[in-house]
Design an enzyme around this catalytic site. Structure first.
Site, PDB file in Angstrom:
ATOM      1  N   GLU A   1       0.836  -1.217   0.000  1.00 28.49           N
ATOM      2  CA  GLU A   1       0.000   0.000   0.000  1.00 28.49           C
ATOM      3  C   GLU A   1       0.865   1.259   0.000  1.00 28.49           C
ATOM      4  O   GLU A   1       0.935   1.990   0.991  1.00 28.49           O
ATOM      5  CB  GLU A   1      -0.919   0.002   1.234  1.00 28.49           C
ATOM      6  CG  GLU A   1      -2.098  -0.951   1.148  1.00 28.49           C
ATOM      7  CD  GLU A   1      -3.168  -0.461   0.175  1.00 28.49           C
ATOM      8  OE1 GLU A   1      -4.009   0.354   0.571  1.00 28.49           O
ATOM      9  OE2 GLU A   1      -3.156  -0.888  -0.986  1.00 28.49           O
TER      10      GLU A   1
ATOM     11  N   LYS B   1       2.821   1.314  -6.348  1.00 34.08           N
ATOM     12  CA  LYS B   1       1.694   1.032  -7.241  1.00 34.08           C
ATOM     13  C   LYS B   1       1.856   1.756  -8.584  1.00 34.08           C
ATOM     14  O   LYS B   1       1.518   1.215  -9.642  1.00 34.08           O
ATOM     15  CB  LYS B   1       0.373   1.416  -6.562  1.00 34.08           C
ATOM     16  CG  LYS B   1       0.002   0.479  -5.397  1.00 34.08           C
ATOM     17  CD  LYS B   1      -1.368   0.813  -4.835  1.00 34.08           C
ATOM     18  CE  LYS B   1      -1.685  -0.009  -3.588  1.00 34.08           C
ATOM     19  NZ  LYS B   1      -1.892  -1.439  -3.869  1.00 34.08           N
TER      20      LYS B   1
ATOM     21  N   HIS C   1     -11.433  -4.695  -4.374  1.00 35.57           N
ATOM     22  CA  HIS C   1     -10.877  -4.831  -3.029  1.00 35.57           C
ATOM     23  C   HIS C   1     -11.307  -6.155  -2.411  1.00 35.57           C
ATOM     24  O   HIS C   1     -12.485  -6.370  -2.140  1.00 35.57           O
ATOM     25  CB  HIS C   1     -11.336  -3.652  -2.159  1.00 35.57           C
ATOM     26  CG  HIS C   1     -10.875  -3.741  -0.741  1.00 35.57           C
ATOM     27  ND1 HIS C   1     -11.614  -3.239   0.311  1.00 35.57           N
ATOM     28  CD2 HIS C   1      -9.761  -4.281  -0.185  1.00 35.57           C
ATOM     29  CE1 HIS C   1     -10.974  -3.469   1.438  1.00 35.57           C
ATOM     30  NE2 HIS C   1      -9.846  -4.094   1.163  1.00 35.57           N
TER      31      HIS C   1
ATOM     32  N   ASN D   1     -14.020  -0.462   4.983  1.00 28.95           N
ATOM     33  CA  ASN D   1     -12.964  -0.025   5.904  1.00 28.95           C
ATOM     34  C   ASN D   1     -13.354   1.221   6.684  1.00 28.95           C
ATOM     35  O   ASN D   1     -12.945   1.392   7.836  1.00 28.95           O
ATOM     36  CB  ASN D   1     -11.650   0.202   5.145  1.00 28.95           C
ATOM     37  CG  ASN D   1     -10.921  -1.101   4.895  1.00 28.95           C
ATOM     38  OD1 ASN D   1     -11.264  -2.126   5.479  1.00 28.95           O
ATOM     39  ND2 ASN D   1      -9.929  -1.084   4.032  1.00 28.95           N
TER      40      ASN D   1
END
Length: 738
Positions: free
Chosen positions: A416, A421, A464, A514
């Site tokens: 993350e 990324k 996700h 989340n």
């Protein structure tokens, strides 16, 4: 004999009628009003035909039946609400009569005077197994795919077509209660050991074995209809029952915290029914079933966990006009545990997978993770070694991005970090064919921001996953500002292929699940800081219906990850976006105490070596002055957990992140186990009434701070007497789109 839409009836030279249930244009047989009418006509016809000596009932599909159809379940609720509007005094009686129709049909089969044998293949669930129980003989296939269950309690109801009475008269009461209150699936061998089926045979011998039972003189009388019948174990008034029944409600309360009325109704049906003649016992079951159907728990759970889950799983949010995706090759970048698990579920679905990491060794390590998952399934008998080998053969580990040149979809599951990324996106897009879709498995980073690194943001989307991937049934599909319909269609087709339930949400930090999870854990921080004893925090959450306490959940997520999220939030949004007391608590645990969670065997809990069990870290109570347990109101703690999550869910609707209430409800339950008996976070609000929820939130705001302040949307809905499913009606939107 007549012809039927859903059944084929063939009578052989021995006078045995083979009734094959094979609904046209359905992958699985289900009960509908038409099916019940035709089955009733078949009973009449076979009874009237002197040439028919007995009936074998089987399925023409690879599986027997999943039970009731969505439309039938929906019609029961709409029927009751319509009747309640017309005449509240008569509505319950009319519902009672309606739910008795299936019970009456099955009892008609049981007492028709000719032997019926159910030949069970594949999945036999709910009402389909209750039908089989009403037959005089039951033969089951020994195929690994066979599953027998009465799972109704999982959606807020119970086996209300004779199931509670027949199961408890065929097997001992303890086994009957265990089966029905948990909704557990039985293998053919286990069902036979419980006396629920008479024979287990090879799949190709199913019908012939069923016919042989009739030829061998099967009596067309149920055991309980014979004089002198006694229930296994002797019924209620025995020494064994004296041990079972006082403990049963206490065990159930320990497991369910009294949140599931249907589970308690099962106990009542069995306990009362075993003391009564069979037909009277069926009426008792029918009364309890009518009562449960009228409960908000049944309504919420059936809507979310049965109806909405099926609708979302079948593509309720799939954009119209997009052709079905022809997925064959999927790339997964990042061979850590998450990436490897994504590769595994993709290969299980029959797709070829290229698993990429920075070097060959790291990629191969990811495949080794897949081997471990396969070994676990083989050891548990869930797949054969040959099936496992075929799955592994579909996974190719490599460090070469050129292997993605034929991929239809690539999913990145790397660390993350925006820079990491960004590098992956650029490397993948350098080789990814035109029209292929790129998906990020980020858990918190906004998709729109990541898509800025892409040359084709229209083909960029978020998928996700939740850990452990092979067990968690939910995926969040996240739309960036420029994500196109094709990307959404491909993502949803992929999720359907791997047999998970998708929710589609718009882009925001933390997305939907989340955001709600972080609120749940943050409330536990508040309680710790207030001095609420840690054990009370965990127990209050479980009593509220959460499967895992917030402190235990934080350990699973990792406390150091919570620390990183708090620091990242402060860096991106400013210090005021984070409560400094929360930062201080988490920092102390991570930096001063070295407590990262389960992964280093110490977090809010201590994790000693097995077989010892985890226990709350004693040092927790030294961090803040402790309140006396008697000064803490458990009911208020429960309310705080439920309300804080529900408020966050309402905020996501107000902000346009979630646009379909079904997705908020299903996402909150499947994503982190939000009190399933409520039907989900928005159903929790609708169930008590928005005005009542606003009043409760304002009361908590007065006692515990502005985080409980009801939003403008909630206040507006309360003033207008609206509900989420009324104001944001998903079916009205679908009708408009059509």
């Amino acid at each position: 004999m007549s012809t039927y839409t859903n059944f084929k009836v063939e009578t052989d030279t021995d006078g045995i009628a083979l009734v094959t249930w094979d609904m046209p244009e359905k992958s699985m047989n289900v009960f509908t009003t038409e099916v019940m009418e035709e089955l009733n006509a078949i009973v009449d016809a076979t009874v009237a035909d002197a040439a028919v000596k007995g009936v074998v009932f089987t399925s023409g599909k690879s599986t027997f039946s999943g039970g009731a159809d969505l439309s039938m379940i929906k019609s029961m609720f709409s029927f009751y609400h319509e009747e309640k509007t017309k005449n509240p005094d008569e509505a319950a009686q009319k519902l009672f009569d309606l739910v008795g129709k299936m019970n009456g049909l099955f009892r008609k089969i049981e007492t028709n005077g000719k032997p019926w044998v159910s030949a069970i293949n594949g999945t036999c669930m709910g009402g389909a197994f209750e039908l089989s129980l009403a037959c005089h003989g039951r033969v089951a296939s020994n195929a690994k795919s066979l599953k027998i269950a009465l799972p109704e309690v999982k959606v807020g109801i119970f086996p209300g077509a004779g199931g509670t009475q027949r199961v408890s008269r065929l097997t001992d009461a303890q086994s009957a209660l265990q089966m029905m209150t948990t909704g557990q699936s039985l293998t053919a061998q286990r069902a036979k050991a419980m006396n629920l089926v008479h024979q287990v045979v090879e799949p190709d011998q199913l019908v012939s074995a069923a016919k042989q039972m009739i030829k061998d003189g099967l009596k067309p009388v149920a055991p309980w209809d014979e004089r002198g019948f006694k229930a296994p174990g002797g019924g209620i008034w025995t020494p064994a029952a004296a041990q079972l029944w006082p403990a049963a409600p206490a065990i159930l309360r320990r497991e369910s915290a009294g949140n599931y009325p249907a589970a308690l109704a099962i106990l009542k049906c069995v306990y009362e029914g075993l003391q009564l003649p069979f037909d009277t016992a069926l009426k008792v079951e029918q009364r309890y079933f009518t009562e449960i159907l009228r409960s908000k728990e049944a309504f919420g759970m059936i809507r979310s966990l049965f109806i909405s889950m099926q609708e979302l799983g079948k593509g309720a949010r799939r954009p119209a006009g997009q052709p079905k995706s022809d997925l064959k090759h999927v790339g997964v970048v990042g061979a850590g545990f998450m990436g490897a698990s994504i590769a595994y579920v993709t290969a299980v679905a029959g797709l070829d997978v290229t698993l990429i990491d920075r070097d060959e060794e790291a990629a191969a390590k990811g495949k080794t993770t897949c081997e471990g998952l396969i070994k676990g399934s083989v050891d548990k008998g869930r797949m054969t070694p040959e099936e496992g080998a075929a799955i592994l053969a579909r996974i190719t580990p490599t460090s070469d991005y050129n292997a993605l040149k034929t991929a239809n979809l690539v999913i990145e599951a790397v660390f993350e970090d925006r820079d990491v990324k960004k590098a992956v996106i650029e490397q993948v897009e350098a080789v990814l064919p035109e029209g292929a879709i790129f998906a990020s498995n980020t858990s918190t980073l906004p998709i729109t921001g990541l898509a800025k690194n892409s040359k084709r943001p229209v083909d960029f989307i978020g998928i996700h996953f939740f850990s452990p991937v092979e067990k968690m049934m939910l995926t969040e599909v996240i739309l960036g500002k420029e994500t196109g319909d094709k990307a959404l269609a491909v993502a949803l087709d992929y999720v359907a292929k791997i047999k998970k339930t998708p929710i589609v949400v718009n882009d925001t930090r933390g997305f939907f699940v989340n955001r709600c999870v972080l609120r749940y854990m943050a409330e536990s921080y508040e309680m710790l800081i207030e001095g609420v004893p840690p054990a009370m925090i965990e127990n209050a959450a479980k009593f509220a219906g959460m499967p895992v306490g917030p402190l235990a959940l934080n350990d699973e997520v990792a406390i150091d990850l919570s620390y990183k999220i708090l620091k990242a939030t402060a860096a991106d949004l400013g210090d005021k976006a984070v409560d400094p007391r929360h930062m201080e608590l988490v920092k102390k645990l991570v930096e001063d105490e070295g407590r990262f969670g389960r992964k280093n065997a110490k977090g809010f809990y201590d994790y000693p070596a097995k077989p010892a069990k985890k226990s709350l870290w004693p040092g927790l109570k030294d961090l803040y002055a402790q309140k006396k347990p008697e000064d803490v109101d458990m009911e208020v703690l429960k309310q705080r957990f439920l309300v804080t999550v529900a408020l966050e869910a309402a905020r996501t609707v107000e902000e346009g992140i979630v646009t379909d209430p079904r997705e908020a409800d299903v996402g909150s339950i499947l994503g982190f186990g939000f009190a399933p008996y409520t039907g989900g976070a928005l159903s929790y609000i609708d169930g008590m009434g928005v005005a009542n929820f606003v009043a409760l939130a304002e009361k908590l705001e007065a006692g515990y701070g502005p985080r409980f302040a009801p939003t403008p949307l909630l206040k507006d809905m309360a003033a207008k007497g609206e509900t989420f499913y009324g104001r944001f009606d998903p079916y009205a939107k679908a009708a408009e789109a059509a």
